[in-house]
Scaffold this active site. Structure first.
Site, PDB file in Angstrom:
ATOM      1  N   HIS A  85       2.592  -4.162  11.789  1.00  0.00           N
ATOM      2  CA  HIS A  85       2.482  -4.238  10.215  1.00  0.00           C
ATOM      3  C   HIS A  85       1.528  -2.935   9.654  1.00  0.00           C
ATOM      4  O   HIS A  85      -0.054  -3.116  10.165  1.00  0.00           O
ATOM      5  CB  HIS A  85       2.314  -5.415   9.757  1.00  0.00           C
ATOM      6  CG  HIS A  85       2.621  -5.371   8.158  1.00  0.00           C
ATOM      7  ND1 HIS A  85       3.827  -5.725   7.563  1.00  0.00           N
ATOM      8  CD2 HIS A  85       1.772  -5.248   6.933  1.00  0.00           C
ATOM      9  CE1 HIS A  85       3.557  -5.498   6.038  1.00  0.00           C
ATOM     10  NE2 HIS A  85       2.327  -5.122   5.764  1.00  0.00           N
ATOM     11  N   ASP A 164       6.794 -14.518  -1.463  1.00  0.00           N
ATOM     12  CA  ASP A 164       6.081 -13.202  -1.250  1.00  0.00           C
ATOM     13  C   ASP A 164       6.914 -12.162  -2.099  1.00  0.00           C
ATOM     14  O   ASP A 164       6.493 -11.422  -2.825  1.00  0.00           O
ATOM     15  CB  ASP A 164       5.802 -12.682  -0.054  1.00  0.00           C
ATOM     16  CG  ASP A 164       5.217 -11.493   0.170  1.00  0.00           C
ATOM     17  OD1 ASP A 164       4.359 -11.100  -0.398  1.00  0.00           O
ATOM     18  OD2 ASP A 164       6.092 -10.542   0.610  1.00  0.00           O
ATOM     19  N   ARG A 171       2.538  -8.478  -8.341  1.00  0.00           N
ATOM     20  CA  ARG A 171       1.377  -7.856  -8.178  1.00  0.00           C
ATOM     21  C   ARG A 171       1.310  -6.430  -8.210  1.00  0.00           C
ATOM     22  O   ARG A 171       0.164  -5.763  -8.654  1.00  0.00           O
ATOM     23  CB  ARG A 171       1.064  -8.175  -6.820  1.00  0.00           C
ATOM     24  CG  ARG A 171       0.363  -9.717  -6.326  1.00  0.00           C
ATOM     25  CD  ARG A 171       0.152  -9.965  -4.961  1.00  0.00           C
ATOM     26  NE  ARG A 171      -0.664  -9.176  -4.345  1.00  0.00           N
ATOM     27  CZ  ARG A 171      -0.624  -8.945  -2.917  1.00  0.00           C
ATOM     28  NH1 ARG A 171       0.449  -9.005  -2.435  1.00  0.00           N
ATOM     29  NH2 ARG A 171      -1.520  -7.952  -2.458  1.00  0.00           N
ATOM     30  N   SER A 186       0.553 -12.523   1.861  1.00  0.00           N
ATOM     31  CA  SER A 186       1.718 -11.628   1.854  1.00  0.00           C
ATOM     32  C   SER A 186       2.239 -11.119   2.970  1.00  0.00           C
ATOM     33  O   SER A 186       3.417 -11.173   3.421  1.00  0.00           O
ATOM     34  CB  SER A 186       1.475 -10.430   0.725  1.00  0.00           C
ATOM     35  OG  SER A 186       2.459  -9.853   0.804  1.00  0.00           O
ATOM     36  N   LYS A 190       5.416 -13.246   5.732  1.00  0.00           N
ATOM     37  CA  LYS A 190       6.390 -12.251   6.281  1.00  0.00           C
ATOM     38  C   LYS A 190       6.499 -12.134   7.773  1.00  0.00           C
ATOM     39  O   LYS A 190       7.501 -12.411   8.508  1.00  0.00           O
ATOM     40  CB  LYS A 190       6.718 -10.852   5.650  1.00  0.00           C
ATOM     41  CG  LYS A 190       6.990 -10.955   4.264  1.00  0.00           C
ATOM     42  CD  LYS A 190       7.104  -9.621   3.698  1.00  0.00           C
ATOM     43  CE  LYS A 190       5.700  -8.891   3.742  1.00  0.00           C
ATOM     44  NZ  LYS A 190       5.274  -8.329   2.340  1.00  0.00           N
TER      45      LYS A 190
HETATM   46  N1  URA Z   1       1.633  -5.112   2.498  1.00  0.00           N
HETATM   47  C1  URA Z   1       2.258  -6.350   2.234  1.00  0.00           C
HETATM   48  O1  URA Z   1       3.202  -6.698   2.638  1.00  0.00           O
HETATM   49  N2  URA Z   1       1.720  -7.000   1.197  1.00  0.00           N
HETATM   50  C2  URA Z   1       0.590  -6.626   0.659  1.00  0.00           C
HETATM   51  O2  URA Z   1       0.064  -7.644  -0.219  1.00  0.00           O
HETATM   52  C3  URA Z   1      -0.022  -5.390   1.004  1.00  0.00           C
HETATM   53  C4  URA Z   1       0.552  -4.496   1.874  1.00  0.00           C
END
Ligand code: URA
Length: 440
Positions: A85, A164, A171, A186, A190
């Protein structure tokens, strides 16, 4: 819904005063927002209170759990199920390179990626430059494909961390992105829900990152690793430079082309190196190779043998995309007019405002100004210079690819970039270091 009942106004007020929210309070708030019992404006106020007053480790854990528990949680057997990620940046297309490399090496990669957020581009938006590529697979199909194909890439689904999905969109338009507890919850809600057993984090720092300072990127890395540990998942975080676009291309079609070129062995050095390093960490923590050195050798081999390119082709085919794009880039949306942005004087490039570069792409139509905007995949920038390069007067710094009716926007972009986006110096400048730190 939680059996306990709280009052929305009182909880916002409590956080606004800087008091700590309890685990049941946070879970109640998130669940009720997800179930549509709390309005967007109240959630926005809560997010701003969380942002301004901060959240401690316990509150961050409660928020992560609440968001994770808002939807389905997948699980896959085998420690070789690994995802990466990135916290997001400008020109970050490494997923399209590292995922096929890792997959070709025997890692199973379940990628649930996001759309553009703020000034940053999104993996899901980029892959949609390939006609037919379906990022909306049913979760059952996602699970099946991971087993049969070993590599699958989808967007956020309604079932995975729905809290999220809703909060992320809020956001994005309420200036509450760059906050460690909110980003942790967040990302981790996921990642934990998608069933990966190990995770590699690419934490961006610099002018084009949400965490502009390395010390904040480090704190985010620690927060993510801490959360992964709480769930007994292996993880590693790299803090990497985002003071300039990764690679040379910014914009959807252009980034897919650059990714394919990288898979063909013709990629820019920074993009190739970072993709190989991240893929090697995936291969290593996924247990495919015992040492990082061996994993890196394997990653290099997957790239140089063309196996990773074939993996990418297979991914496109498996998700209904037009795999012919690998050999014919004109099958993707094209912007036919090219305008160069020239250096105003001789010197070295000291700094880019990389966030501004992301915003300029949005101005050109290659990103969203509001939640419902359509993206123009065709437009983009190709950079010819990096930080530390010397440049002559009137040499091109980058080329804007646009449509003929966009002259006004192009003039605006050129002016703004030269005024605010570029710092030059007459002194020699050291190139930026790409991988700044590795944290376990
Ligand atoms: N990537 C994400 O999945 N969430 C965030 O809040 C920022 C970057």
């Amino acid at each position: 819904m939680s059996s306990q009942n709280f009052d929305v106004y009182s909880l916002i007020d409590k956080k606004k005063k800087g008091l700590k929210l309890s685990d049941p309070e946070i879970k109640w708030f998130i669940q009720n927002y997800t179930d549509n019992h709390i309005a967007d404006y109240q959630m926005s106020a809560m997010l701003m209170a969380m942002f301004l007053k901060g959240m401690d480790g316990k509150e961050t854990a409660s928020l992560t759990d609440a968001m994770l528990e808002s939807g389905e949680q997948l699980s896959f057997p085998g420690k070789n199920v690994v995802d990466k990620h990135s916290t997001g940046g400008v020109g970050d297309k490494a997923s399209f390179i590292l995922a096929p490399i890792a997959s070709a090496a025997g890692v199973k990669v379940p990628m649930i990626a996001g759309r553009g957020l703020g000034h940053t581009g999104g993996t899901v938006d980029k892959i949609e430059a390939i006609k037919g590529f379906n990022i909306n697979l049913d979760l059952k199909v996602f699970e099946e494909k991971l087993k049969t194909e070993g590599l699958v890439l989808i967007g956020q689904t309604p079932e995975i961390a729905p809290a999220d999905r809703l909060i992320y969109a809020l956001r994005d338009v309420t200036a509450t992105i760059d906050n460690i507890p909110l980003i942790t919850a967040s990302i981790m809600s996921k990642k934990l829900a998608e069933g990966a057993n190990a995770m590699v984090f690419d934490i961006k720092t610099g002018t084009g990152a949400f965490m502009t300072k390395t010390k904040d990127a480090r704190a985010l890395a620690k927060s993510l690793i801490q959360t992964a540990k709480r769930f007994k998942k292996k993880s590693i975080a790299l803090i990497t430079d985002m003071n300039q676009p990764l690679g040379n291309a910014v914009g959807h079609t252009h980034e897919i082309i650059e990714s394919i070129e990288t898979l063909k062995g013709n990629g820019p050095k920074d993009l190739t190196d970072l993709s190989l390093t991240l893929a090697a960490h995936m291969i290593h923590i996924g247990g495919v190779e015992k040492t990082f050195a061996k994993a890196l050798t394997k990653a290099n081999l997957m790239l140089s043998s063309g196996k990773a390119l074939e993996e990418f082709r297979r991914l496109i085919r498996s998700q209904g995309g037009d795999e012919r794009v690998i050999d014919d880039y004109t099958l993707m949306p094209q912007a036919k007019v090219a305008t160069q942005v020239l250096a105003p004087r001789r010197g070295s490039i000291k700094m880019f405002d990389n966030r501004l570069i992301g915003l300029l792409l949005i101005d050109l139509g290659g990103g969203r100004k509001s939640k419902t905007d359509q993206i123009d995949h065709a437009v983009g920038f190709i950079f010819h210079k990096k930080i530390g390069d010397t440049i002559k007067k009137d040499e091109p710094i980058f080329t804007i690819y646009h449509h003929s009716h966009q002259q006004e926007a192009v003039t605006r972009i050129k002016t703004k970039f030269l005024k605010e986006g570029l710092t030059m110096t007459s002194q020699k400048v050291r190139p930026s270091k790409l991988i700044i730190e590795t944290i376990k």
